[in-house]
Each structure stands twice: as C-alpha cells, then as structure tokens.
Design a protein around this motif. Structure first.
Motif, short mmCIF file in Angstrom:
data_model
loop_
_atom_site.label_atom_id
_atom_site.label_comp_id
_atom_site.label_asym_id
_atom_site.label_seq_id
_atom_site.Cartn_x
_atom_site.Cartn_y
_atom_site.Cartn_z
N ILE A 1 3.40 3.01 -4.95
CA ILE A 1 2.37 3.11 -5.98
C ILE A 1 2.22 1.75 -6.66
O ILE A 1 3.20 1.18 -7.14
N CYS A 2 1.00 1.23 -6.63
CA CYS A 2 0.73 -0.08 -7.25
C CYS A 2 0.55 0.15 -8.76
O CYS A 2 -0.49 0.62 -9.22
N LEU A 3 1.59 -0.16 -9.51
CA LEU A 3 1.57 0.14 -10.95
C LEU A 3 0.49 -0.64 -11.69
O LEU A 3 -0.12 -0.13 -12.63
N GLU A 4 0.25 -1.87 -11.25
CA GLU A 4 -0.82 -2.66 -11.89
C GLU A 4 -2.17 -2.00 -11.65
O GLU A 4 -3.01 -1.91 -12.55
N CYS A 5 -2.39 -1.53 -10.40
CA CYS A 5 -3.68 -0.95 -10.03
C CYS A 5 -3.99 0.30 -10.86
O CYS A 5 -5.14 0.54 -11.23
N ILE A 6 -2.98 1.09 -11.16
CA ILE A 6 -3.23 2.34 -11.88
C ILE A 6 -3.08 2.17 -13.40
O ILE A 6 -3.24 3.11 -14.16
N GLY A 7 -2.76 0.95 -13.81
CA GLY A 7 -2.72 0.66 -15.26
C GLY A 7 -1.39 0.94 -15.93
O GLY A 7 -1.34 1.23 -17.12
N ILE A 8 -0.30 0.84 -15.16
CA ILE A 8 1.02 1.08 -15.76
C ILE A 8 1.80 -0.23 -15.92
O ILE A 8 2.34 -0.52 -16.98
N GLY A 9 1.88 -1.00 -14.85
CA GLY A 9 2.75 -2.19 -14.86
C GLY A 9 2.06 -3.47 -15.21
O GLY A 9 0.88 -3.62 -15.08
N ALA B 1 0.80 -1.23 0.00
CA ALA B 1 0.00 0.00 0.00
C ALA B 1 0.83 1.28 0.00
O ALA B 1 0.34 2.32 -0.42
N LYS C 1 -7.61 0.01 -19.27
CA LYS C 1 -8.29 0.35 -18.03
C LYS C 1 -9.10 1.64 -18.16
O LYS C 1 -10.15 1.79 -17.54
N ILE D 1 1.74 9.24 -3.02
CA ILE D 1 0.73 8.65 -2.15
C ILE D 1 1.18 8.68 -0.69
O ILE D 1 2.38 8.81 -0.41
N SER E 1 -3.64 3.25 -4.07
CA SER E 1 -2.76 4.12 -4.86
C SER E 1 -3.44 5.43 -5.22
O SER E 1 -2.93 6.19 -6.03
#
Lengths: 61, 290
Positions: free
Chosen positions: A53-61, A50, B188, B32, B49
């Motif tokens: 930055i979760c790159l998968e969550c924001i659509g990057i990684g 947490a 997304k 964040i 995030s």
C-alpha cells in the motif's frame, strides 16, 4: 494553377512520409526502451511499489 | 447513431474500469492485489493502491523509478509512454481512464448552469505540463533523503484519484490505517472534494488542467496511429462540431489538437460526415487533413 497543385501534392507526400517515419521510429524506440527497462530490472521497482500500500498515494505517509 | 456511439464509449470505459479493478475481494478485506500483473502498467490513471487494482499506475510507477536510489531514469516507463502514446494518443483519456469516467459521470449530475469555458480556461490547460515537469519528474528526482530516495510528490500532494480509489476504500475497511490519519489525508480529501465539485460544473476539469498523464499522451496526439481526419471538401463550415466538443477545441481548425481526447462527439454531430477517425500509419488519402 497546375504548378500549385503539383507543389501541394509534393508537400502532402512529404508530410505523409514524415508522419509515417515518426510513427515507426517512436514505436520501435518504445519497444526497445521497454526491453531495456526489463533488462535493467526497473520492472521490479515498479512491482515492489505497487504490491505494498502506497501510504503517500492514499494520504497517510 | 450518436446515442449508440456514446453508449459504446461508455461501455468500453465501464468494462475497462471493471476489468482493471477486478480484485473485488480487496475492497472487502481492505487489502490490495499483490500478484505479478502489477509488473504491467495500465494506460489510464488508476491508483495501484486501489484495493481492486490489478495493474500499476504509470504516473506512480514513473515517480517510483525516478525516486528510487538505484535508477535516475526509467527506460521502462519511457518505452511504455512512447508505445501507448504513439498508438493511441489521448484516445486513452477518452476510453481507458477510470478517473476520466468518474468525472464524466459527475458532469451528468444536473446542477445549476454548466461552465463550458471561462477567462483563464486556455492558459490553465498548460498547468498540467508544469505539474508533469515539477511534481512528477523534478521533485522525485532531486529532492531526496539520506539514502537517495525521493517521494512520489504528485501522488502525495495532488492526485485525487489516489484518495478516491485507494485512500477512502482502504481507510474505511482497514482499522489500522484509521488510526494514522493526519493532515495529509485531510489535505487530499479537500483536493478530492474540490475536484468532485468542479467536475459537476466543468467537463473533466482534472483532465483539462491537472493530469500529467494526459499531458504526456497529448504530446503524441498529432502523430498517433489512431487519429482524426477532416475531409475539407465535405466540410460545410457549419461549426456544429466546435459547439459539440466538450474539450472546447475546433475539430476542423485544430484537428488532433493536444486537448482532443477522441470522445467522438464532433464525428457524431457532423451531418456532412466530414470527420472520421481510425488507425492509420502515415496518413489518409489526399484531400483529407489529419
């Protein structure tokens, strides 16, 4: 008629007890499981995910 | 009265959203919050995030623990769901979910004719359970890389909340992230766009058909401590509650149904005051059905 009322009352009582038992059991299990999770240091995994930055969550990684 | 109750719910939703996303500086800096509060999960779907987020998303956290090389089961998240689910059921969806609030606000936009129900409405409600099982549990658990780490499949390929709350604010305020945008971001973004458009036409489409968190809390609706009660003696059978229910269930025939998000619309419309709600261990007095 009376027997019907009696049996529906019994059924009702049984149902109340069932709900109450489920609620108490699940709440107790919830608290115990959280404590077990903290003991196993799962919280650290949650925190580590947490605070970066979760790159998968924001659509990057 | 109905208006006051609706305003109360909207106030709770708004205040909760602001409180749990109160790291305002993050929006300006494109960063964040990294403090200890993120040890704790918030009950609703709220991307960790998101620059303002002060807590962790329970669905993201579940995938993180299941997908980690160290753990293949999460007691912490199981306990969290048991505790919150047993106490509140889907009251969380109605009152404490920022993404639910966003969809409700979008539904307020006057646009053509709103769609209350359609042919595949009921069967599609089961889709969220499939998404929970496949994308949140099975894929992060079993599709792993060389070191045994799985991806957060739901967050990565489906969750529009992450794009809206995390992706767009971070990418727009962080030049380093702008340089690495690719197919996934556009994919997304497309999902988010579809969700936004559908939310204008259908009441909370993401909650009805997709949300795995709603699917988890739904399992507790029948036995949660906060529950609805229908007084059969007072009920006149007018059917007004069924017409008022934005989730298209019958509060009388299907009290505390899996889809009930405890929004209170049925309670407010009932002129006989036959529907009540509250916290009760066990159930209410004889004569009332829960």
């Amino acid at each position: 008629m009376k027997a019907g009322v009696k049996s529906s009352g019994k059924h009702w009582k049984k149902w109340i007890n069932k709900t109450l038992v489920w609620q108490v059991l699940l709440l107790a299990a919830g608290v115990l499981a959280i404590l077990a999770g903290i003991y196993r240091e799962e919280v650290r995994t949650v925190l580590m995910k947490a605070i970066y930055i979760c790159l998968e969550c924001i659509g990057i990684g | 009265m109905a208006k006051r109750s609706r305003r109360f719910r909207k106030t709770v939703q708004g205040v909760w959203t602001v409180l749990t996303n109160g790291y305002i500086i993050g929006f300006f800096k494109g960063k964040i919050y990294t403090g200890k509060l993120k040890n704790i999960c918030v009950p609703g779907l709220n991307c960790y995030s998101c620059p303002g987020s002060l807590g962790s998303c329970p669905i993201g956290s579940l995938q993180a623990v299941l997908g980690s090389a160290k753990y293949k089961f999460s007691f912490y998240l199981l306990g969290f769901f048991l505790l919150i689910g047993t106490l509140f059921g889907r009251l969380v969806c109605g009152f404490l979910c920022p993404f639910g609030l966003i969809q409700e606000l979008l539904y307020k936009i006057p646009f053509m004719k709103k769609i209350r129900t359609f042919r595949l409405d009921r069967p599609l409600r089961w889709l969220k359970y499939v998404i929970l099982a496949v994308f949140v549990i099975l894929l992060p658990l079993f599709v792993v890389d060389a070191v045994g780490t799985g991806s957060p499949w739901f967050c990565k390929w489906i969750c529009p909340a992450g794009t809206l709350e995390g992706g767009i604010p971070l990418v727009s305020s962080n030049p380093a992230l702008q340089g690495v945008i690719g197919f996934l971001f556009h994919w997304k973004l497309a999902i988010l766009l579809i969700t936004v458009l559908l939310s204008i036409l259908i009441y909370r489409p993401f909650c009805k058909y997709i949300c795995p968190l709603g699917a988890i809390y739904a399992l507790f609706n029948k036995i949660s401590v906060y529950r609805y009660h229908v007084d059969r003696e007072k009920c006149t059978g007018c059917g007004q509650c069924e017409k008022a229910c934005p989730m298209q269930i019958s509060p009388v025939r299907e009290t505390n149904h899996l889809e009930c998000i405890r929004c209170g619309e049925c309670k407010e419309i009932c002129s006989a005051c036959a529907i009540t709600s509250g916290f009760s261990l066990g159930s209410k007095k004889k004569g009332k059905e829960s």
